[in-house]
Design a protein around this motif. Sequence first.
Motif, mmCIF file in Angstrom:
data_model
loop_
_atom_site.group_PDB
_atom_site.id
_atom_site.type_symbol
_atom_site.label_atom_id
_atom_site.label_comp_id
_atom_site.label_asym_id
_atom_site.label_seq_id
_atom_site.Cartn_x
_atom_site.Cartn_y
_atom_site.Cartn_z
ATOM 1 N N LYS A 37 0.811 -1.219 0.000
ATOM 2 C CA LYS A 37 0.000 0.000 0.000
ATOM 3 C C LYS A 37 0.846 1.271 0.000
ATOM 4 C CE LYS A 37 -3.671 -2.376 2.532
ATOM 5 N NZ LYS A 37 -4.449 -2.449 3.797
ATOM 6 N N ASP A 38 2.126 1.154 0.246
ATOM 7 C CA ASP A 38 3.020 2.312 0.356
ATOM 8 C C ASP A 38 3.244 2.918 -1.035
ATOM 9 O OD1 ASP A 38 4.999 4.151 0.754
ATOM 10 O OD2 ASP A 38 6.455 2.755 1.593
ATOM 11 N N PRO A 39 2.757 4.152 -1.305
ATOM 12 C CA PRO A 39 2.913 4.756 -2.643
ATOM 13 C C PRO A 39 4.372 4.907 -3.052
ATOM 14 C CG PRO A 39 1.341 5.997 -1.315
ATOM 15 C CD PRO A 39 2.000 5.026 -0.399
ATOM 16 N N ALA A 40 5.244 5.245 -2.095
ATOM 17 C CA ALA A 40 6.654 5.432 -2.426
ATOM 18 C C ALA A 40 7.283 4.129 -2.893
ATOM 19 C CB ALA A 40 7.405 5.982 -1.214
ATOM 20 N N LEU A 41 6.982 3.035 -2.183
ATOM 21 C CA LEU A 41 7.529 1.736 -2.587
ATOM 22 C C LEU A 41 6.985 1.320 -3.951
ATOM 23 C CD1 LEU A 41 9.179 -0.806 -2.093
ATOM 24 C CD2 LEU A 41 7.271 -1.713 -0.726
ATOM 25 N N LEU A 42 5.695 1.543 -4.171
ATOM 26 C CA LEU A 42 5.112 1.195 -5.466
ATOM 27 C C LEU A 42 5.758 2.005 -6.589
ATOM 28 C CD1 LEU A 42 1.343 0.919 -4.449
ATOM 29 C CD2 LEU A 42 2.813 -0.953 -5.239
#
Length: 748
Positions: A314-319
């Motif tokens: 769910k982490d936008p940065a990781l995605l």
Amino acid sequence: MRLLTVFLSSVLGLLLAGAAPLTAQEMEPEEGHPSAPLATYAVLDRLEEVRGLNDPEKLFDLAMNDPALQVALEAVLRLEDQGLLGRLALEAPRKAVRADAIRRLTDAALVEKVLREGDWYLRDLALGRVRNQDLLAEAARTDPDALVRENAAKLLKDPAVLRDIVARDPEPRVREAAAWSIRDPEVLASIVRASDDRGVRKAALGALTDKYLLLAIAGETSDAEFREQAMAKIGDPALYGAVAMGKDAPALRVLAIRMMDDPELFRAIARKGDEDPAVRAATAARLDDAALLTQLTRPDQPLPVRLAAIGQVKDPALLAKLAEGTDDPGIRLAAVGRLEDPRTLGRLAREDGSEAVRARAAGRLNDRALLARILREDPSPLVRREAVARVGDPAALRSALEDPDGAVRARAVLELPDEPALFQDLALKDPSPLVRKNACVRLLDPAILSRVIRTDASASVRSAAMGRLTDPETLEAYLSDGSDWKLRKQAALQMSDPAVLERVALTDADEDVRRAACKRLYEMRVVGHVADPGLRERIWRDLVHPVRPLVRADLHPPDGPLGGRVAEVLEFQDHTALQKAFAEGPAPIRRAVAFRMLELDGQVTDPRLVRLMEALLDPAVQERLGPLSVDATLRFDERRYSQERPEGGYPPLRGRTRVEQWVVRVVGSDGKPVLDREFRGAKAGKVQVFDEHYPRLDDYYLRYNAADFDFEAIAAALIEPGGPELWKAFAGGRDKYLRSAADALLQP
């Protein structure tokens, strides 16, 4: 014609105090039933009078003779005398009175007497009052009516009797009901393991509740559906956990992980680092721990594990990092599918080196200007197809009509505002069949549609154009001189003029077209107005009566010119000799060979299976696909209907609808299925109209909803994997279904 009220398929029983659950099917409330509004104050007065009566003879007389059904039923409710209730059960002039009398019977001898009555409905009602298991066993084994046997089996407890019914009853639903009623887990497990009847095996597995036997069956079976059903029935979180953490087969451990809800255990499995990638991937797909998910997305993890973990991130940065910072396009594709940030999606849609990633990103954009730019500039048709589906701007869509890719232009046609002149031009001139087809879908002009139908090279375009035709004159014109039997069939099913349909049903050269015209006349409910008496009789026979298996006398008149050769072929015992006779013989011989093949293979000689066998025996099929055979099974869904007679009396008018359910497999010489198809007749309605044209079975009107076999779909499924060279070989062949399927594949 009389409207018959449908029996409900589930038990509606009006249960009295102490009564066992009823097994009979009840009809919907009829006019005059207590659930209907009371008609007059006089009826109310008589009801009050009945409620004060204690005289059995008077109550019996009212139950037998009162004109108001509410009063008669109230009298039954007040009556205690078992002998008089028994007489009502067998003699009352109305079904509802008999039914309520049976529900009040407690005398075992009277119940048994009703159970031996000639009326299935009364016997079925009586089952709910039977306490003698031997009597129930007799009914379950020997009653002539399948519904009574089925409901008796549901009340039985003796596993030996039930197992005998599972093995011997001719009706699938009776066998399955018996399997469901067995409570001995070892017996149920043995049926699941050993029965050849898939329906019985599913019923036995559904009845089995022993979690360890279910686990054993799941581990033993090679059938993925049965494995999943067995695991789902276990329902024990502790056992699921033990399997997930244990040494069972990976397929079982994956199912256990999917069926449990234990975040701590999921984390434990993830930390343990299971050796099997499928187990680790299944665990990753259930994780909600951000740190563990981050670890599982790293390059040192197997690809299935990384993809499953990304599906939970769910982490936008990781995605964003995964979408832009890795060389693996599969990982980028998965991450893009989770991304919401429009700027990152926009960069990926414009700049990513993978067309699949750009397409996925474009499919998640809402920026019309950016989508229009992508539609103009991206070199990949895959990306432009996603952009045109989301752009929503008329100017951009109009520009997309110049796109070199037919699929892009075709989608633009569907999205554009209505513009008949443009669509006409595209339907007639665009080089892509996809565009022409979609343009036809936007048209209503019968002249243009007719031109497409008669001139377009693509079968799908011609069919789409025919599907838009509603003009009776244009449909009639094609039915008169159209060259494509499939389009004539389609036109017949769309025609609304009974006179034209009658002519087509009598004169068209193609059997499928004639049958379609008959079916349309029947659907329009105008069969009674058909002028030709022979055609009327044929429509009733073919569309309402049971499909009769072919017999040898049907294949050729014994005194015909080929009668001797047909008789000789029907005695062949060798498949090779039959195949040779088929290759060399005229149509009557080919039909006889197909019939004999089914006989030798133990299959029913249903005319539809005979026709399928003819296609499979085609020399081109034998040469290119090898010897093929048919393995078909048939079962029925049944609905029963009833209506009180206007003049009164018992029994009421009755009808039943039987719906065919075929499973048809084409099997190769190695015994493995080449294709598997299901065909079903039209679903039975809640109400059904019957009249004197319907066949009678015992005391019923019978409607038989036969299944239409889609022979062209079967042919297409057989030859499609072979590719264009194989299609070309069949395009000029003898069998019309193979020929038509090949043409459609070659000219989509």
